[in-house]
Design an enzyme around this catalytic site. Sequence first.
Site, PDB file in Angstrom:
ATOM      1  N   ARG A   1       0.839  -1.193   0.000  1.00 45.14           N
ATOM      2  CA  ARG A   1       0.000   0.000   0.000  1.00 45.14           C
ATOM      3  C   ARG A   1       0.875   1.245   0.000  1.00 45.14           C
ATOM      4  O   ARG A   1       2.095   1.149   0.080  1.00 45.14           O
ATOM      5  CB  ARG A   1      -1.031   0.007   1.137  1.00 45.14           C
ATOM      6  CG  ARG A   1      -0.692  -0.647   2.428  1.00 45.14           C
ATOM      7  CD  ARG A   1       0.442  -0.032   3.204  1.00 45.14           C
ATOM      8  NE  ARG A   1       0.236   1.387   3.406  1.00 45.14           N
ATOM      9  CZ  ARG A   1       1.194   2.270   3.602  1.00 45.14           C
ATOM     10  NH1 ARG A   1       2.472   1.901   3.650  1.00 45.14           N
ATOM     11  NH2 ARG A   1       0.941   3.536   3.775  1.00 45.14           N
TER      12      ARG A   1
ATOM     13  N   ALA B   1       0.584   5.146  -2.164  1.00 45.30           N
ATOM     14  CA  ALA B   1       0.348   5.412  -3.594  1.00 45.30           C
ATOM     15  C   ALA B   1       1.501   5.003  -4.530  1.00 45.30           C
ATOM     16  O   ALA B   1       1.279   4.253  -5.489  1.00 45.30           O
ATOM     17  CB  ALA B   1      -0.034   6.875  -3.775  1.00 45.30           C
TER      18      ALA B   1
ATOM     19  N   ARG C   1      -7.897  -0.467  -6.220  1.00 46.50           N
ATOM     20  CA  ARG C   1      -7.992   0.685  -5.319  1.00 46.50           C
ATOM     21  C   ARG C   1      -8.179   1.939  -6.178  1.00 46.50           C
ATOM     22  O   ARG C   1      -7.374   2.193  -7.072  1.00 46.50           O
ATOM     23  CB  ARG C   1      -6.726   0.799  -4.432  1.00 46.50           C
ATOM     24  CG  ARG C   1      -6.578  -0.410  -3.495  1.00 46.50           C
ATOM     25  CD  ARG C   1      -5.665  -0.105  -2.330  1.00 46.50           C
ATOM     26  NE  ARG C   1      -6.270   0.796  -1.377  1.00 46.50           N
ATOM     27  CZ  ARG C   1      -5.589   1.398  -0.392  1.00 46.50           C
ATOM     28  NH1 ARG C   1      -4.289   1.185  -0.282  1.00 46.50           N
ATOM     29  NH2 ARG C   1      -6.204   2.194   0.453  1.00 46.50           N
TER      30      ARG C   1
ATOM     31  N   GLN D   1      -1.489   2.551  10.035  1.00 50.83           N
ATOM     32  CA  GLN D   1      -0.260   2.579   9.223  1.00 50.83           C
ATOM     33  C   GLN D   1       0.845   3.368   9.927  1.00 50.83           C
ATOM     34  O   GLN D   1       2.026   3.092   9.730  1.00 50.83           O
ATOM     35  CB  GLN D   1      -0.532   3.209   7.845  1.00 50.83           C
ATOM     36  CG  GLN D   1      -1.338   2.336   6.903  1.00 50.83           C
ATOM     37  CD  GLN D   1      -2.823   2.627   6.986  1.00 50.83           C
ATOM     38  OE1 GLN D   1      -3.325   3.025   8.039  1.00 50.83           O
ATOM     39  NE2 GLN D   1      -3.540   2.413   5.902  1.00 50.83           N
TER      40      GLN D   1
ATOM     41  N   ASP E   1      -2.158  10.812  -2.220  1.00 54.65           N
ATOM     42  CA  ASP E   1      -2.632   9.737  -3.101  1.00 54.65           C
ATOM     43  C   ASP E   1      -3.040  10.268  -4.458  1.00 54.65           C
ATOM     44  O   ASP E   1      -2.956   9.566  -5.463  1.00 54.65           O
ATOM     45  CB  ASP E   1      -3.781   8.974  -2.444  1.00 54.65           C
ATOM     46  CG  ASP E   1      -3.220   8.009  -1.415  1.00 54.65           C
ATOM     47  OD1 ASP E   1      -2.906   8.459  -0.297  1.00 54.65           O
ATOM     48  OD2 ASP E   1      -3.033   6.828  -1.761  1.00 54.65           O
TER      49      ASP E   1
ATOM     50  N   LYS F   1      -4.473  10.103   3.158  1.00 56.80           N
ATOM     51  CA  LYS F   1      -5.081   9.263   4.207  1.00 56.80           C
ATOM     52  C   LYS F   1      -6.063  10.053   5.066  1.00 56.80           C
ATOM     53  O   LYS F   1      -5.782  11.186   5.447  1.00 56.80           O
ATOM     54  CB  LYS F   1      -3.950   8.664   5.063  1.00 56.80           C
ATOM     55  CG  LYS F   1      -4.383   7.781   6.200  1.00 56.80           C
ATOM     56  CD  LYS F   1      -5.345   6.681   5.817  1.00 56.80           C
ATOM     57  CE  LYS F   1      -4.831   5.740   4.739  1.00 56.80           C
ATOM     58  NZ  LYS F   1      -5.910   4.875   4.168  1.00 56.80           N
TER      59      LYS F   1
HETATM   60  O1  MRU Z   1      -4.486   3.226   2.446  1.00 54.98           O
HETATM   61  P1  MRU Z   1      -3.006   3.409   2.271  1.00 54.98           P
HETATM   62  O2  MRU Z   1      -2.193   2.843   3.375  1.00 54.98           O
HETATM   63  O3  MRU Z   1      -2.558   2.943   0.897  1.00 54.98           O
HETATM   64  O4  MRU Z   1      -2.826   4.982   2.301  1.00 54.98           O
HETATM   65  C1  MRU Z   1      -1.543   5.530   2.150  1.00 54.98           C
HETATM   66  C2  MRU Z   1      -1.520   6.992   2.254  1.00 54.98           C
HETATM   67  O5  MRU Z   1      -2.529   7.652   2.372  1.00 54.98           O
HETATM   68  C3  MRU Z   1      -0.208   7.658   2.088  1.00 54.98           C
HETATM   69  O6  MRU Z   1      -0.120   8.794   2.871  1.00 54.98           O
HETATM   70  C4  MRU Z   1      -0.054   8.074   0.619  1.00 54.98           C
HETATM   71  O7  MRU Z   1      -0.282   6.978  -0.228  1.00 54.98           O
HETATM   72  C5  MRU Z   1       1.265   8.639   0.349  1.00 54.98           C
HETATM   73  S1  MRU Z   1       2.480   7.358   0.379  1.00 54.98           S
HETATM   74  C6  MRU Z   1       3.940   7.947   0.002  1.00 54.98           C
END
Ligand code: MRU
Length: 352
Positions: free
Chosen positions: A50, A52, A93, A199, A240, A251
């Site tokens: 996970r 982005a 996703r 996370q 994202d 997030k």
């Molecule tokens: O649901 P996730 O864990 O994939 O969400 C991740 C995030 O929101 C991160 O902050 C975003 O992808 C930036 S990662 C460098």
Amino acid sequence: MVTEETVKVIEWLGDRVRLIDQTRLPQAEVYLDLTDYHDVAAAIKELKIRGAPAIGVAGAYALALGALHVKAATRKEFLKEFEKIKQAIASTRPTARNLFWSLERLAQVAQTSSEDVARTKEALVNEALRIHAEEAEATLKLSEFGAALLKDSSAILTHCNTGALATAGYGTALGVIKWAIKQGKHIRVLATETRPLLQGARLTCWELKKADIPATLITDSMAGYLMSLGKIDGVIVGADRIAANGDTANKIGTYTLAVLAKAHNIPFYIAAPTSTIDLSLASGKGIPIEERRPEEVTGFQGVTTAPADMAVANPAFDVTPHHLITAIITEKGVVGEPYGEGIKEICHVQAG
Ligand code: MRU
């Protein structure tokens, strides 16, 4: 101190993809070898991989893997199957722009490469490897740009996980923090736990421990109070999807932090590679926000924490309007207001 990817987040092994299962962290470091693209797609959906940029890399490898297994006598048949595989991976996703960006890059290769199906397959694998290498490089560059913005002896809050695990590279927001520390700046790192899937607590804290960087873990709801006490000097998060006007999906909880930062006159930074930018969307209103399973809110890792049959809302992301963002840090430079112009410039689009 780390200077590069500290963990092999995802690897192409010729006939399979190896990735670390992030749902098992921090308790266990388990690597999965996946030979079927369906399994890589499922790993993306289930958050085994996970973040982005890492989703973009995994999507590219999944599509290359699927393409390798296509049995087609003609180029036409191959392209038909390729499109089906691409759609299946795209449906995992919806919010991370990087996934669609990397799938489109592979689609371009499939459309324009030679008549010979075997050569097309080889070109697709090479493109997926190139995407991984370029994205990793981009995170190093943006980390260097961003580190210049962080003041020495400051307390910096970050949300979710944006390090190696989320990027298959150096990191975005966490990369900026790591680089600043590498430069010798004294940064006190605060990490939010990041409800509902933690996370921050599970992954960011695991990465920071591995890198020997001290940090303080807080629950998401503690940020405002700590800001009111003057204990937070800046906030930096990843993204994202970034719309053409700078509105940024990240997030869930990011918007809350941005509002709080504004109220306390604290800088609020976004760090992301340009593959996260979606110029087709004029503003954040068009960003698709993933709604995830209610069980993620009513319990954690098999333990139920709410009464049965509770109604639940579980948007995985929110959108921060650009006017709350102090700057967006990319591998092509740092952009501030007016975001529309700056973003076009770094994406090499003629203003007009
Ligand atoms: O649901 P996730 O864990 O994939 O969400 C991740 C995030 O929101 C991160 O902050 C975003 O992808 C930036 S990662 C460098």
